[in-house]
Design an enzyme around this catalytic site. Sequence first.
Site, PDB file in Angstrom:
ATOM      1  N   SER A 147      -9.501  19.676  13.449  1.00  0.00           N
ATOM      2  CA  SER A 147      -9.288  18.539  12.630  1.00  0.00           C
ATOM      3  C   SER A 147     -10.220  17.533  13.412  1.00  0.00           C
ATOM      4  O   SER A 147     -10.225  17.527  14.780  1.00  0.00           O
ATOM      5  CB  SER A 147      -7.858  17.983  12.872  1.00  0.00           C
ATOM      6  OG  SER A 147      -7.737  16.479  12.212  1.00  0.00           O
ATOM      7  N   LYS A 173     -11.482  20.148   9.257  1.00  0.00           N
ATOM      8  CA  LYS A 173     -11.084  18.863   8.454  1.00  0.00           C
ATOM      9  C   LYS A 173     -11.540  17.981   8.894  1.00  0.00           C
ATOM     10  O   LYS A 173     -11.745  17.471  10.145  1.00  0.00           O
ATOM     11  CB  LYS A 173      -9.153  19.129   8.613  1.00  0.00           C
ATOM     12  CG  LYS A 173      -8.709  17.615   8.621  1.00  0.00           C
ATOM     13  CD  LYS A 173      -7.249  17.966   8.459  1.00  0.00           C
ATOM     14  CE  LYS A 173      -6.403  16.749   9.286  1.00  0.00           C
ATOM     15  NZ  LYS A 173      -4.913  17.049   9.112  1.00  0.00           N
ATOM     16  N   LYS A 175     -11.408  13.645   8.984  1.00  0.00           N
ATOM     17  CA  LYS A 175     -10.437  12.372   8.669  1.00  0.00           C
ATOM     18  C   LYS A 175     -11.615  11.265   7.706  1.00  0.00           C
ATOM     19  O   LYS A 175     -12.478  11.129   8.281  1.00  0.00           O
ATOM     20  CB  LYS A 175     -10.229  11.765  10.073  1.00  0.00           C
ATOM     21  CG  LYS A 175      -8.961  12.414  10.806  1.00  0.00           C
ATOM     22  CD  LYS A 175      -7.701  12.552   9.909  1.00  0.00           C
ATOM     23  CE  LYS A 175      -6.679  12.975  10.894  1.00  0.00           C
ATOM     24  NZ  LYS A 175      -5.229  13.214  10.070  1.00  0.00           N
ATOM     25  N   ASP A 200      -8.750  14.332   5.174  1.00  0.00           N
ATOM     26  CA  ASP A 200      -7.563  13.903   5.261  1.00  0.00           C
ATOM     27  C   ASP A 200      -7.580  12.333   5.350  1.00  0.00           C
ATOM     28  O   ASP A 200      -8.369  11.769   6.401  1.00  0.00           O
ATOM     29  CB  ASP A 200      -6.897  14.323   6.763  1.00  0.00           C
ATOM     30  CG  ASP A 200      -5.409  13.939   6.742  1.00  0.00           C
ATOM     31  OD1 ASP A 200      -4.940  13.176   5.852  1.00  0.00           O
ATOM     32  OD2 ASP A 200      -4.921  14.107   7.835  1.00  0.00           O
ATOM     33  N   GLU A 225      -6.031  15.636   1.881  1.00  0.00           N
ATOM     34  CA  GLU A 225      -4.724  15.485   2.268  1.00  0.00           C
ATOM     35  C   GLU A 225      -4.230  14.005   2.316  1.00  0.00           C
ATOM     36  O   GLU A 225      -5.208  13.157   2.529  1.00  0.00           O
ATOM     37  CB  GLU A 225      -4.894  16.010   3.672  1.00  0.00           C
ATOM     38  CG  GLU A 225      -3.380  16.056   4.590  1.00  0.00           C
ATOM     39  CD  GLU A 225      -3.322  16.607   5.775  1.00  0.00           C
ATOM     40  OE1 GLU A 225      -4.776  17.136   6.312  1.00  0.00           O
ATOM     41  OE2 GLU A 225      -2.541  16.232   6.610  1.00  0.00           O
ATOM     42  N   ASP A 250       1.097  15.398   3.190  1.00  0.00           N
ATOM     43  CA  ASP A 250       1.401  15.281   4.629  1.00  0.00           C
ATOM     44  C   ASP A 250       2.641  14.390   4.762  1.00  0.00           C
ATOM     45  O   ASP A 250       3.894  14.662   4.939  1.00  0.00           O
ATOM     46  CB  ASP A 250       0.342  15.161   5.627  1.00  0.00           C
ATOM     47  CG  ASP A 250       0.652  14.839   7.123  1.00  0.00           C
ATOM     48  OD1 ASP A 250       1.918  15.020   7.458  1.00  0.00           O
ATOM     49  OD2 ASP A 250      -0.481  14.848   7.849  1.00  0.00           O
ATOM     50  N   LYS A 274       4.506  20.211   9.209  1.00  0.00           N
ATOM     51  CA  LYS A 274       4.699  19.694  10.236  1.00  0.00           C
ATOM     52  C   LYS A 274       6.154  19.761  10.808  1.00  0.00           C
ATOM     53  O   LYS A 274       6.854  19.222  10.029  1.00  0.00           O
ATOM     54  CB  LYS A 274       4.189  18.458  10.748  1.00  0.00           C
ATOM     55  CG  LYS A 274       2.736  18.236  10.557  1.00  0.00           C
ATOM     56  CD  LYS A 274       2.216  16.765  10.919  1.00  0.00           C
ATOM     57  CE  LYS A 274       0.630  16.587  10.679  1.00  0.00           C
ATOM     58  NZ  LYS A 274       0.305  15.249  10.373  1.00  0.00           N
ATOM     59  N   GLY A 302      -0.944  19.527  12.637  1.00  0.00           N
ATOM     60  CA  GLY A 302      -1.022  19.234  14.158  1.00  0.00           C
ATOM     61  C   GLY A 302      -0.698  17.787  14.243  1.00  0.00           C
ATOM     62  O   GLY A 302      -0.850  17.034  13.539  1.00  0.00           O
TER      63      GLY A 302
HETATM   64  O1  OSB Z   1      -2.535  13.554   9.753  1.00  0.00           O
HETATM   65  O2  OSB Z   1      -2.549  15.472  10.283  1.00  0.00           O
HETATM   66  C1  OSB Z   1      -2.667  14.382  10.560  1.00  0.00           C
HETATM   67  C2  OSB Z   1      -2.674  13.799  14.545  1.00  0.00           C
HETATM   68  C3  OSB Z   1      -1.978  12.758  14.733  1.00  0.00           C
HETATM   69  C4  OSB Z   1      -1.396  12.018  13.541  1.00  0.00           C
HETATM   70  C5  OSB Z   1      -1.481  12.649  12.161  1.00  0.00           C
HETATM   71  C6  OSB Z   1      -2.475  13.781  12.113  1.00  0.00           C
HETATM   72  C7  OSB Z   1      -3.441  14.233  13.059  1.00  0.00           C
HETATM   73  C8  OSB Z   1      -4.368  15.122  12.998  1.00  0.00           C
HETATM   74  C9  OSB Z   1      -4.737  15.858  14.401  1.00  0.00           C
HETATM   75  O3  OSB Z   1      -4.867  15.298  12.098  1.00  0.00           O
HETATM   76  C10 OSB Z   1      -4.511  17.453  14.171  1.00  0.00           C
HETATM   77  C11 OSB Z   1      -4.412  18.104  15.464  1.00  0.00           C
HETATM   78  O4  OSB Z   1      -3.267  18.190  16.188  1.00  0.00           O
HETATM   79  O5  OSB Z   1      -5.534  18.677  15.706  1.00  0.00           O
HETATM   80 MG    MG Z   2      -2.457  14.674   7.791  1.00  0.00          MG
END
Ligand code: OSB
Ligand code: MG
Length: 388
Positions: A147, A173, A175, A200, A225, A250, A274, A302
């Site tokens: 990510s 992934k 953001k 995401d 996402e 999510d 999660k 994660g």
């Molecule tokens: O939206 O998936 C998410 C990290 C913190 C809060 C929300 C998210 C995330 C990540 C990080 O996308 C994923 C990772 O742990 O590498």
């Molecule tokens: Mg997410």
Amino acid sequence: MQPTEQASQQPIHIREVILHTVNVSLQTPFTTSFGTMRTKDVCLVEVVDSSGISGWGETVTSDEPYYNEETTYTATYILKDFLIPKVIGRDIAHPRDVHNMLTFVRRNNIAKAALETAIWDVFAKKNGQPLHALLGGEKEKIAVGKSIGIQASPEKLVEKVGQYVAEGFKKIKVKIAPGTDIAFIDAVRKQYPDIPLMADANSAYTLDDIAHLKRLDEYNLMMIEQPLAHDDIIDHATLQKELQTPICLDESIHSYEDARKAIELGSCRIINIKIGRVGGLGESVRIHDLCKAHDIAVWCGGMLETGVGRAHNIHMTALSNFTLPGDTAPSSHYWEEDIVTPEITMKDGYIDVPNGPGISYEVDRAKLEKVLLHSERIDSAHSPHPIP
Ligand code: OSB
Ligand code: MG
């Protein structure tokens, strides 16, 4: 009897719980549509059984209530004054019973999961089983995705993607948020036309953005996402009808019931599970099974975990319907030094599911000490509120 059950599993009796609050700093700041994280306090929950076995869980929170309503310190308070007093001194026949024991507290799922996952670990260790076997996992290794937080420019993002593709990650992934979306995805796709790629949004859009989001359909993304509000499943169903790209939820899914309703409404075609967000491993497995029965793919999200939370993610991902790579990158991608030993490592885009008892990674007390703010022991003498 379920296949995961052995003829004679020994119950556990919780003697005390130790809350270790640590401060950890990410190697690289991580930016999402709701902010940038550099450092965070995390509470590591050590549950001690009457035979002296320790099991570990982690609040997958940060210092701010921006992903959901919980923070490390709200979770610690709920654990200390409500959740721990409920389980202390009790015999627990099986960890899948713990979720129901904790429903007297409304929501606070990350706090619940930190305790519940630690209890799974104690129970698995007491019964000499690896956690994945207790959960019904079948895989020997799990595929891993990366990510990537929001970058300063499309060029910078393409550079990062190149680095992670070269390292062997099985999914990338990215953001996104308004202003850092189409041009960024476009640049990555031009350079890497075939990689498994997804976006995401962390709730950064509304239904007014339908035309804009439809433009993402031309990039052959595995999924988008959580494009819409954190608490929505209705508008996502409307959006999914308009998009070719599968929607993955999510933030909107907190329980089996939420998943059931989202599937029924057609709000998504994929769910990111999660463990923290849904209140533990028991509920995660139920959601996994429900999705499997409905042909909804799942993957493990994660929360920038330390090795403790990451270990739980790895064992859960061994279940068969985790068919898409999760956000479970190895320790070195987050921390200069993780608190578990051995560190969690990846080979050719896979992490081996370990076969020692419980989570099968040890918390290294010397490494814990280096990041420790304080530890607090909670035993049966701590009962400040009437517990129903
Ligand atoms: O939206 O998936 C998410 C990290 C913190 C809060 C929300 C998210 C995330 C990540 C990080 O996308 C994923 C990772 O742990 O590498
Ligand atoms: Mg997410």
